[in-house]
Design an enzyme around this catalytic site. Sequence first.
Site, mmCIF file in Angstrom:
data_model
loop_
_atom_site.group_PDB
_atom_site.id
_atom_site.type_symbol
_atom_site.label_atom_id
_atom_site.label_comp_id
_atom_site.label_asym_id
_atom_site.label_seq_id
_atom_site.Cartn_x
_atom_site.Cartn_y
_atom_site.Cartn_z
ATOM 1 N N LYS A 1 86.240 -3.540 -24.332
ATOM 2 C CA LYS A 1 86.025 -3.028 -22.974
ATOM 3 C C LYS A 1 86.326 -4.124 -21.966
ATOM 4 O O LYS A 1 85.786 -5.241 -22.079
ATOM 5 C CB LYS A 1 84.572 -2.573 -22.865
ATOM 6 C CG LYS A 1 84.285 -1.534 -21.802
ATOM 7 C CD LYS A 1 82.833 -1.074 -21.969
ATOM 8 C CE LYS A 1 82.445 -0.018 -20.983
ATOM 9 N NZ LYS A 1 80.996 0.257 -21.055
ATOM 10 N N VAL A 2 87.184 -3.796 -21.017
ATOM 11 C CA VAL A 2 87.558 -4.782 -19.980
ATOM 12 C C VAL A 2 87.377 -4.136 -18.610
ATOM 13 O O VAL A 2 87.532 -2.923 -18.459
ATOM 14 C CB VAL A 2 89.036 -5.248 -20.128
ATOM 15 C CG1 VAL A 2 89.269 -5.954 -21.463
ATOM 16 C CG2 VAL A 2 90.015 -4.095 -19.966
#
Length: 217
Positions: free
Chosen positions: A83-84
């Site tokens: 997740k970014v």
Amino acid sequence: MKFFVDTADVAAIKELNDLGMVDGVTTNPSLILKSGRDILEVTREICDMVSGPVSAEVVATEAKDMITEGLKLAKIASNIAIKVPLTWDGLTACKAFASEGHMVNVTLCFSAAQAILAAKAGASFISPFIGRLDDINLDGMQLIEDIRTIYDNYDFKTEVLAASIRSVNHVTDCARVGADVITAPPAVIKSMANHVLTDKGLDQFLKDWAKTGQKIV
Ligand code: G3P
């Protein structure tokens, strides 16, 4: 519609997973804090339990460092979605991860323009935050609808993962407008079973049943 659970509470995930309600899990730094657990340890435990994507979020803000962190998180299990955040560096890291075949969840999305960039960068999931837009009197559900339309217009494969879900109505509205996935806290998913007329009807049935004097077993 897929159900992801938005928590790092292993017991809560297990309860829903045992009922077949869990297609994946999303975590974030705030949820890790709430769990009081070590990120690597708790994420591994979740991945052992759930076969679908488990989002684990990087906390670096520069692409190079995000990539280092993300690759470490991806080593936990094959079902990790890195997740970014939806920043330029996050998109850069997303492209690098996607090119190496990793699932990527691009989070903190608050506009259709951001969602287009995430799709172009190869995101597996885009996470538009409904509740936080509603909090500032913008229309979170309209954003889900807009992204759905845009992705369909161009056949983008990125899945719309509706996040920051606060109510049962958010879930049903997401289903109506065609979100691929919702991620919601366990309490919201469980409260989908509640209806005042169900309670009232059951109460009446039980009262009438008692009057029959019968037993089934
Ligand atoms: O998945 C993102 C979600 O955890 C954010 O929810 O309620 O903190 O806006 P909320």
